[in-house]
Design an enzyme around this catalytic site. Structure first.
Site, mmCIF file in Angstrom:
data_model
loop_
_atom_site.group_PDB
_atom_site.id
_atom_site.type_symbol
_atom_site.label_atom_id
_atom_site.label_comp_id
_atom_site.label_asym_id
_atom_site.label_seq_id
_atom_site.Cartn_x
_atom_site.Cartn_y
_atom_site.Cartn_z
ATOM 1 N N LYS A 138 0.854 -1.185 0.000
ATOM 2 C CA LYS A 138 0.000 0.000 0.000
ATOM 3 C C LYS A 138 0.884 1.226 0.000
ATOM 4 O O LYS A 138 2.020 1.176 0.479
ATOM 5 C CB LYS A 138 -0.861 0.029 1.266
ATOM 6 C CG LYS A 138 -2.101 0.862 1.141
ATOM 7 C CD LYS A 138 -3.228 0.059 0.530
ATOM 8 C CE LYS A 138 -4.465 0.864 0.281
ATOM 9 N NZ LYS A 138 -5.599 0.001 -0.083
ATOM 10 N N ASP A 146 -7.132 4.159 -4.556
ATOM 11 C CA ASP A 146 -7.718 4.037 -3.211
ATOM 12 C C ASP A 146 -8.360 5.401 -2.949
ATOM 13 O O ASP A 146 -8.555 6.171 -3.913
ATOM 14 C CB ASP A 146 -6.635 3.698 -2.168
ATOM 15 C CG ASP A 146 -7.231 3.203 -0.857
ATOM 16 O OD1 ASP A 146 -7.683 2.047 -0.799
ATOM 17 O OD2 ASP A 146 -7.276 3.969 0.132
#
Ligand code: GLU
Length: 457
Positions: free
Chosen positions: A111, A151
Site C-alpha cells: 500500500k 484508493d
C-alpha cells in the site's frame, strides 16, 4: 514489529492475532510465521515537491509499504488524503496481504500514498503532484515487482497521470498500475468491482443467514456509508437487483431517505448525480436541498443511528467508521448483515457487538464480514487487469463479471470453511465467524508460501 504509536496498524494486528488464536494453539509452528509476517519486507518514504497554481513550492510525504511478496508482486492502492501516515499505510498494507490471498490470484500485499489533499486542487495541480510523486515511486515499482492502483483520493484521473509519468520516465508501456482507462490497458468492471464484489459476497451471506432479505425484494433496506467509488457502485448494484438503498454520506454528513418504499430511497439518477458531484470535489451538503422533502441531511453524522429500520449495513467510506454505540443502534434497527466495503470499517468495539450477536444465535443474530473478504472484489479485478495486460488482450465485460462472481463465491467458501473449523464450538443455530474465517484462511495461504520460500522455518 510495531513501532511506537501506530494505532491503526496495532488495531489491524490485534484483530488478526485474536482471530487466529485457536488456529495457532492447534498449530504452534505457525506462531513464527505470525511474528515474521507482521514486519514489512520494505518501507519506502520519500519527499514529493510540486508546484501549485501560484508557482509556489509545495511539499508532501510519499510512501510505499511493500509488505509481503510471498504470493506475487506487491499489490495495493495509493491513498491520497491528509490523514495518511505510516501507521495507516502499514495497516492497509497488512490487510491487503490477506485480502489478496483470499482472491486466489497471484498477488502479494502493499500500500502507498501521500498526505497530499486532492480536495480543492485544480486539474493542473493534480497532474503536477502525480508526476512529482511518480518521479520517485517509479524506481521502486514495476509490472513484476509492485503494481499500485487507486484508493481514497486516487481515481481514474490520478492513475492516468501516474501511468503517463511512469511511461515517460521508463520508456515502457507496461501494466505497472491497475485501474487504467479501457482503451489503454484497463479492464472492464474495474471501476465497479469493489461495490459489485461486495454485493456478490453479501448475496451468499443472505442466502445462508436470512433469505427473507433477498436483494431482489424492494422491502429489503440497505444502509450504505460513503459516496465515493465503492459506495456508488454498491448502491447501483443494490438498485439493479431490486432492494432499497437508504443512505449515502461523506466526511461532512449523511443524506438519508425518510421513506422505506422502493423508488423513494436513492434512485440510479440520484447516485449518478452524486458521482458527478464527487468528481468535482463537492460535498453532499451542497446538493442536499435538491433531493426534495423525502430526503434529510444530517450534518456531522454517519448513517448508522439515523435509520429506524435497516436489514443490511455496508460501511463503505473509510476505517473506523462504525463505533460500538452505532453498532448497537444498527442492531436495534433490525440489521442482520454487516459487510465492509471499506478497509477496517468497524472499530473493535463494533465488531465485538456484532460477534456477540452472532454468538447469541437465533433469528435476530447479526452476521459480520470484514473488508479483507467482502471488499476483495476491487483488487481481484486489478489482478484480472494484470492477467489481461500480460496477454495483451481484453476480456469482455461479461467475462470479467463472471470471473469476479466466481472469485467472490470462492472467497466466501474459504471464509465459511475456515470459520467453521476455527471459531470455536458452536450451537446448531450459530453461524461461523467470517472474521475468523477470513483471517485464518488468508493467513494459512500466505504463511505456507512464506515457509516453502524460506521466510520462516
Ligand atoms: N485500494 C483497493 C483495496 O483496498 C484496491 C487495490 C488494488 O486494486 O490494487 O483493495
Amino acid at each position: 514489529m510495531v513501532l511506537p504509536s501506530e494505532p491503526e496498524f496495532e488495531q489491524a494486528l490485534g484483530e488478526l492475532s485474536e482471530s487466529i488464536k485457536e488456529f495457532l494453539a492447534a498449530n504452534p509452528s505457525y506462531k513464527k510465521a505470525f511474528e515474521v509476517v507482521q514486519v514489512p519486507e520494505r518501507v519506502i518514504q520519500f519527499r514529493v515537491v510540486w508546484e501549485d497554481d501560484q508557482g509556489r513550492t509545495q511539499v508532501n510525504r510519499g510512501y510505499r509499504v511493500q509488505f509481503n511478496s510471498a504470493l506475487g508482486p506487491y499489490k495495493g492502492g495509493l491513498r491520497l488524503h491528509p490523514s495518511v501516515n505510516l501507521s495507516i499505510l502499514k495497516f492497509l498494507g497488512f490487510e491487503q496481504i490477506f485480502k489478496n490471498a483470499l482472491t486466489g490470484l497471484s498477488m502479494g500485499g502493499g500500500k502507498g500514498g501521500s498526505d497530499f489533499d486532492p480536495k480543492g486542487k485544480s486539474d493542473n495541480e493534480i497532474r503536477r503532484f502525480c508526476y512529482a510523486f511518480m518521479s520517485e515511486l517509479q524506481r521502486h515499482i514495476g509490472a513484476d515487482t509492485d503494481v499500485p492502483a487507486g484508493d481514497i483520493g486516487t481515481g481514474a484521473r490520478e492513475v492516468a497521470y501516474m501511468f503517463g509519468a511512469y511511461k515517460k520516465l521508463r520508456n515502457e508501456f507496461v501494466g505497472v498500475l491497475t485501474g487504467k482507462g479501457l482503451t489503454w490497458g484497463g479492464s472492464h468492471i474495474r471501476p465497479e468491482a469493489t461495490g459489485y464484489g461486495l454485493i456478490y459476497y453479501v448475496e451468499h451471506m443472505i442466502a445462508k443467514a436470512c433469505p427473507e432479505y433477498s436483494l431482489n425484494k424492494s422491502e429489503t433496506l440497505v444502509a450504505i456509508s460513503g459516496s465515493g467509488n465503492v459506495a456508488q457502485y454498491t448502491a447501483l448494484k443494490v438498485l439493479e437487483l431490486g432492494a432499497t438503498p437508504l443512505s449515502l454520506s461523506d466526511s461532512k454528513g449523511t443524506l438519508i431517505a425518510k421513506s422505506t418504499v422502493r423508488g423513494e430511497g436513492f434512485t440510479k439518477e440520484h447516485v449518478e448525480k452524486i458521482a458527478e458531484l464527487k468528481l468535482r470535489g463537492g460535498s453532499l451538503e451542497s446538493i442536499a436541498s435538491e433531493f426534495g422533502s423525502k430526503f434529510e441531511y444530517h450534518a456531522g453524522k454517519r448513517p448508522w443511528t439515523l435509520l429506524p429500520k435497516v436489514h443490511i449495513a455496508l460501511p463503505s467510506a473509510t476505517q473506523n467508521e462504525v463505533s460500538g454505540e452505532e453498532a448497537d443502534a444498527l442492531i436495534k434497527a433490525g440489521v442482520r448483515i454487516v459487510a465492509e466495503g471499506s478497509n477496517m470499517g468497524c472499530t473493535p468495539e463494533a465488531i465485538e457487538v456484532f460477534e456477540k450477536s452472532r454468538l447469541a444465535g437465533g433469528p435476530n443474530a447479526v452476521w459480520y464480514a470484514p473488508g479483507k473478504a467482502s471488499n476483495c472484489g476491487g483488487v481481484a479485478v486489478s489482478g484480472l487487469e494484470m492477467a489481461q495486460n500480460s496477454q495483451r488482450l481484453n476480456w469482455t465485460q461479461a467475462e470479467v463479471d463472471a470471473k469476479l462472481k466466481k472469485i467472490m463465491a470462492d472467497c466466501y467458501e474459504i471464509c465459511l470453511d475456515a470459520g467453521s473449523k476455527w471459531s470455536g464450538e458452536r450451537k446448531a443455530d450459530v453461524l461461523p465467524s467470517l472474521l475468523v474465517g477470513a483471517n485464518v484462511g488468508g493467513f494459512i495461504k500466505v504463511a505456507d508460501a512464506m515457509r516453502v520460500q524460506g521466510d520462516w522455518w
